[in-house]
Write an enzyme that holds these catalytic residues in place. Structure first.
Site, PDB file in Angstrom:
ATOM      1  N   LYS A   1      -7.803  -5.961   0.453  1.00 11.45           N
ATOM      2  CA  LYS A   1      -7.318  -4.984   1.883  1.00 11.45           C
ATOM      3  C   LYS A   1      -8.315  -4.373   2.478  1.00 11.45           C
ATOM      4  O   LYS A   1      -8.343  -4.543   3.902  1.00 11.45           O
ATOM      5  CB  LYS A   1      -6.437  -3.853   1.670  1.00 11.45           C
ATOM      6  CG  LYS A   1      -5.425  -4.132   0.604  1.00 11.45           C
ATOM      7  CD  LYS A   1      -3.851  -3.172   0.669  1.00 11.45           C
ATOM      8  CE  LYS A   1      -2.372  -4.180  -0.123  1.00 11.45           C
ATOM      9  NZ  LYS A   1      -2.546  -4.366  -1.596  1.00 11.45           N
TER      10      LYS A   1
ATOM     11  N   GLU B   1       1.182   2.426   6.817  1.00 11.77           N
ATOM     12  CA  GLU B   1       2.006   2.915   5.653  1.00 11.77           C
ATOM     13  C   GLU B   1       1.288   2.262   4.196  1.00 11.77           C
ATOM     14  O   GLU B   1       0.281   1.235   4.231  1.00 11.77           O
ATOM     15  CB  GLU B   1       3.550   1.411   5.758  1.00 11.77           C
ATOM     16  CG  GLU B   1       2.910   0.208   5.713  1.00 11.77           C
ATOM     17  CD  GLU B   1       2.136  -0.884   6.342  1.00 11.77           C
ATOM     18  OE1 GLU B   1       1.962   0.084   7.389  1.00 11.77           O
ATOM     19  OE2 GLU B   1       1.153  -1.951   5.412  1.00 11.77           O
TER      20      GLU B   1
ATOM     21  N   SER C   1      -8.222 -10.782  -6.676  1.00  5.44           N
ATOM     22  CA  SER C   1      -7.864 -10.317  -4.891  1.00  5.44           C
ATOM     23  C   SER C   1      -7.567  -8.343  -5.503  1.00  5.44           C
ATOM     24  O   SER C   1      -8.612  -7.976  -4.536  1.00  5.44           O
ATOM     25  CB  SER C   1      -5.827  -9.857  -4.860  1.00  5.44           C
ATOM     26  OG  SER C   1      -5.266  -9.808  -5.666  1.00  5.44           O
TER      27      SER C   1
HETATM   28  C1  LIG Z   1      -1.954  -5.429  -1.942  1.00  6.76           C
HETATM   29  C2  LIG Z   1      -2.402  -6.208  -2.834  1.00  6.76           C
HETATM   30  C3  LIG Z   1      -1.668  -7.121  -3.201  1.00  6.76           C
HETATM   31  C4  LIG Z   1      -0.479  -8.058  -2.459  1.00  6.76           C
HETATM   32  O1  LIG Z   1      -0.942  -8.187  -1.273  1.00  6.76           O
HETATM   33  P1  LIG Z   1      -1.182  -9.295  -0.643  1.00  6.76           P
HETATM   34  O2  LIG Z   1      -0.625  -9.051   0.989  1.00  6.76           O
HETATM   35  O3  LIG Z   1       0.221 -10.504  -0.464  1.00  6.76           O
HETATM   36  O4  LIG Z   1      -2.396  -9.952  -0.535  1.00  6.76           O
HETATM   37  C5  LIG Z   1      -2.231  -8.760  -3.950  1.00  6.76           C
HETATM   38  N1  LIG Z   1      -3.558  -7.918  -5.582  1.00  6.76           N
HETATM   39  C6  LIG Z   1      -3.456  -7.214  -5.455  1.00  6.76           C
HETATM   40  C7  LIG Z   1      -4.851  -6.259  -5.822  1.00  6.76           C
HETATM   41  C8  LIG Z   1      -3.261  -5.891  -4.112  1.00  6.76           C
HETATM   42  O5  LIG Z   1      -3.704  -4.585  -3.757  1.00  6.76           O
END
Ligand SMILES: *Cc1c(COP(=O)(O)O)cnc(C)c1O
Length: 389
Positions: free
Chosen positions: A84, A106, A373
């Site tokens: 993020k 948000e 992610s």
């Molecule tokens: C917020 C988040 C997501 C989901 O958000 P996307 O916009 O779909 O990427 C996925 N993995 C992690 C670790 C997150 O913090």
């Protein structure tokens, strides 16, 4: 209206918001043509976020499944522990360039709130985060984090008191304060230009990964996989590979307690075309055609809409969307922790769950690349609770 992604996307918002969006779009288009903006963005990605993040070959997991080689793109190693921050750095640089002194955002579970508060602290911007009152209660630790970083966290009491309402509330507040305030949206969702802008700031994931895998293995992956909430980490990985026709691309959503229950967040799989948060996309609807509450063990995937480009990529058959249940995600979470010594975010574990299903069906000379992610420190309590049930 220009929909950006086939019939998906658009700007389904009142005229004052359109004006605000136009201002952002102009500034964004100018910024990405300006080499100095790019130098600044790359500077902070390198020195503040810690990029490039490596790719990692999971030797143990690969041996265990006996098929394709499993690689991870390590977004979990970024500052603040997820992808993020790539987007918040990009958007806050844009806000500064536009002469704004305040940012609002948000947040659902608080991950985007923390990433925004972090970037705002570093760039000396005033920061207010809108979070559903119920989410604030459930995610106290992230509320403390945001406050320590100097942000004001405001509870949203309307509607479901969760993310979907926090977005509407934040957009409303933005218009009241447009003079000095930038709205920093956390995923590849919302009205144009946000989905395009968030993709732009996240596509570094795929650009790095493509180069890294070619350097390491000399071939492109057979399949790349990412989890899909709003879809920002997924579009960030996918974009650089879209034109590589031989690379299969898979997005994995949260099936929660199962696709045959009402407790899921499988927008691509079970959703219908509809408008949410200013965009035409796919939406999870209830029997009366209203936006349905959604559920996942993973707060980050718990969103009733999805980025419009994902709806488009599915419609042209370029990306395949599937889902993983809570149970499958928790199993993948524990497995990566034990096999590789990496505790993954429960969101990313949904992508991993699909990867370990796919690996044994592919030859040993094939490669699977999974976007990790985020890291799972934030999830250990939720996993502990789940295992106790
Ligand atoms: C917020 C988040 C997501 C989901 O958000 P996307 O916009 O779909 O990427 C996925 N993995 C992690 C670790 C997150 O913090």
């Amino acid at each position: 209206m220009n929909y950006e992604f086939g019939k998906f996307g658009g700007q389904f918002v009142p005229p004052p918001v359109i004006e605000a969006l136009n201002e952002v779009e102009r500034a964004f288009n100018e910024a990405i043509e300006d080499p100095i903006f790019d130098v600044e963005y790359r500077y902070y990605l390198k020195n503040f976020v810690g990029r490039p993040s490596p790719i990692y070959y999971c030797e143990n997991l690969t041996k265990k499944y006996g098929g394709a080689k499993i690689y991870l793109k390590r977004e979990d190693l970024n500052h603040t522990g997820a992808h993020k921050i790539n987007n918040t750095i990009g958007q806050i640089l844009l806000a500064k360039r536009m002469g704004k002194t305040k940012v609002i955002a948000e947040t659902g579970a608080g991950q985007h709130g923390v990433a925004t508060a972090t970037a705002a602290a570093m760039f000396g911007m005033e920061c207010e985060i809108f979070q559903g009152a119920i989410d604030m209660e459930r995610q106290k630790l992230n509320v403390f984090r945001m406050e320590m970083l100097g942000a004001k966290v405001t509870g949203v009491e309307q509607g479901t008191k969760t993310l979907a309402d926090a977005v509407d509330y934040a957009i409303g507040k933005w218009v009241e304060r447009i003079e000095d305030t930038f709205y920093l949206l956390g995923s590849a969702v919302g009205p144009h230009p946000y989905p395009t802008m968030v993709k732009y700031f996240q596509k570094v994931i795929g650009e790095e990964a493509r180069e890294q895998i070619l350097k390491e293995e000399g071939i492109l992956p057979d399949t790349i996989i990412a989890c899909v909430g709003g879809g920002s980490n997924a579009i960030g990985l996918f974009t650089e590979f879209i034109n590589d026709k031989g690379v299969k691309i898979v997005g994995v959503e949260a099936a929660g307690k199962g696709l045959d229950t009402k407790e899921h967040a499988a927008t691509m799989t079970l959703g219908k075309e509809g408008v949410i948060h200013g965009m035409n996309t796919k939406v999870v609807l209830d029997d009366d055609g209203n936006i349905s509450p959604v559920y996942s063990i993973s707060a980050g995937l718990d969103y009733p809409g999805v980025g419009p480009e994902h709806a488009f990529l599915e419609s042209i058959d370029r990306v395949q969307y599937t889902s993983a249940t809570d149970k499958e995600a928790v199993a993948a979470f524990l497995e990566l922790s034990r096999e590789e010594g990496i505790i993954p975010a429960i969101e990313s574990s949904h992508a991993l769950a699909y990867a370990v299903k796919l690996a044994p069906t592919l030859a040993k000379n094939k490669i699977i690349l999974v976007n990790l992610s985020g890291r799972g420190d934030k999830d250990v309590e939720a996993i502990e609770e789940y295992l106790d049930m």
